[in-house]
Design an enzyme around this catalytic site. Sequence first.
Site, short mmCIF file in Angstrom:
data_model
loop_
_atom_site.label_atom_id
_atom_site.label_comp_id
_atom_site.label_asym_id
_atom_site.label_seq_id
_atom_site.Cartn_x
_atom_site.Cartn_y
_atom_site.Cartn_z
N GLY A 16 -52.69 -2.80 5.08
CA GLY A 16 -50.83 -2.49 5.28
C GLY A 16 -50.95 -2.24 6.44
CG ASP A 129 -60.71 4.27 4.20
OD1 ASP A 129 -59.30 4.07 4.43
OD2 ASP A 129 -60.98 4.87 2.87
CB THR A 158 -52.70 4.05 7.43
OG1 THR A 158 -52.56 4.23 5.92
CG2 THR A 158 -53.86 4.68 7.44
CB ILE A 159 -46.97 4.69 6.14
CG1 ILE A 159 -47.77 4.10 4.73
CG2 ILE A 159 -46.89 3.69 7.41
CD1 ILE A 159 -46.55 3.48 4.53
CG ASP A 160 -51.55 5.75 2.84
OD1 ASP A 160 -50.86 5.23 2.83
OD2 ASP A 160 -52.52 4.62 2.17
O1 F6P Z 1 -51.75 1.52 2.90
C1 F6P Z 1 -50.78 1.83 2.97
C2 F6P Z 1 -49.81 1.55 1.94
O2 F6P Z 1 -48.58 1.28 2.26
C3 F6P Z 1 -50.15 2.86 1.12
O3 F6P Z 1 -49.37 3.53 0.89
C4 F6P Z 1 -49.76 2.39 -0.97
O4 F6P Z 1 -50.40 2.53 -2.05
C5 F6P Z 1 -50.13 0.48 -0.28
O5 F6P Z 1 -50.93 0.15 1.09
C6 F6P Z 1 -49.28 -0.63 -0.99
O6 F6P Z 1 -50.44 -2.13 -0.40
P1 F6P Z 1 -49.63 -3.23 -0.44
O7 F6P Z 1 -49.30 -3.67 0.52
O8 F6P Z 1 -51.27 -4.56 -1.07
O9 F6P Z 1 -48.84 -3.21 -1.66
#
Ligand code: F6P
Length: 380
Positions: A16, A129, A158-160
């Site tokens: 992401g 990760d 990552t924003i998480d």
């Molecule tokens: O890991 C960052 C994140 O934005 C999570 O918060 C979210 O669950 C996921 O990516 C969404 O992923 P994608 O961009 O593949 O839809």
Amino acid sequence: MSKKRGKRVGILTSGGDAPGMNAAVRAVFRRVKDLDPHNEVVLFKEGLNGLAGRLEVNYLGNIEREAIRGIIHKGGTFIGTGRIPELKPAPPGCEDVALWERKRKEITDVAVVNLRQLGLDSVVVVGGDGSFNGMSHIIAAYEERYGEPLGLVGLPGTIDNDIWGTEDTIGFDTALNNSVAALRNLRDTIESHRRCAILELMGNSSGWIALAAGIAGGATTIMIPERPESYDLQLVLARVRAAVRLAYRSIIIVMAEGVKKASGRPRVAEELRALIEGDPEIIDALGRPLETRINIIGYIARGGSPSARDNLIASQLGCAAADLALSDVAHAPMMVGTQGASVVLVPMREVIARSPRLVEASSPLWATAESLLVSADQSF
Ligand code: F6P
């Protein structure tokens, strides 16, 4: 006379996108060149997909300063990103494990050959990760095939904020600020109508964004996947009843997206809404049902200009990553992270094994939330 070449470092952003990734790429480039202008930087486009794709259209070789000019203020990642689920071992329940493993090997082989063709000394990957896992797998395959080491340095992007071994991840602060801004906007309209809102925020399996945004934005209550009591709907309803008793005009429930999976109820927000709107005690107190709206911020929190803090962390970690990528000492794959005000190096193997970093019951931030949220038996 042939031109002297220094070391060659490849950079990619993966998984992401996260605000601040551009500042990280810029910092790695500048530091690498600052240490020796003969050093070279190669950028891979589209994340792991670029590294494992057609090389001629997926990389920018020996870039100069102009290639990264004017990117530090922009959100997202200017070189693109992507995920390759097949780089992981076959997941449980996979219908055709042999096919999965064949694909995994094909992807890995292409990436390994591409790395060799570019003659890189190290690779810096900015991501989460999952990206560290994928890159470690590729680097191990490279070393096995060519019998030579290839450096790997990870930057937590990552924003998480869920990467083990670092207190900060690049992108979290911006997503947090975006989420609080959304919560404030929501409050204006909810307050005007004397309603309730359920605000769903990203975070994958962790509740860091919801927890921090809920505290900073003054939410009524917060639901996170790590704390089952936080998404027990009867307990949430009891808090909402208390907020009604306390005559709040806006009641805001912040919910992390991961609650849906953790609770095994994909429609948990809708279930909660039905419970609140149909509650006789609330209807009795208000003389009408408490209208409840569901809002999902989704990707809006992930985009936008990076905060100063994210760019600062990205710049600091980017410089440290460049130093490590250029060091003469052969080292196992490492992540560069933060602990307090210090920059620390953590073996990537450990980061992968212990991630995601979740909100523990003993987390001081969770204790803060418990004191500040509206409790069912609020006595003041
Ligand atoms: O890991 C960052 C994140 O934005 C999570 O918060 C979210 O669950 C996921 O990516 C969404 O992923 P994608 O961009 O593949 O839809």
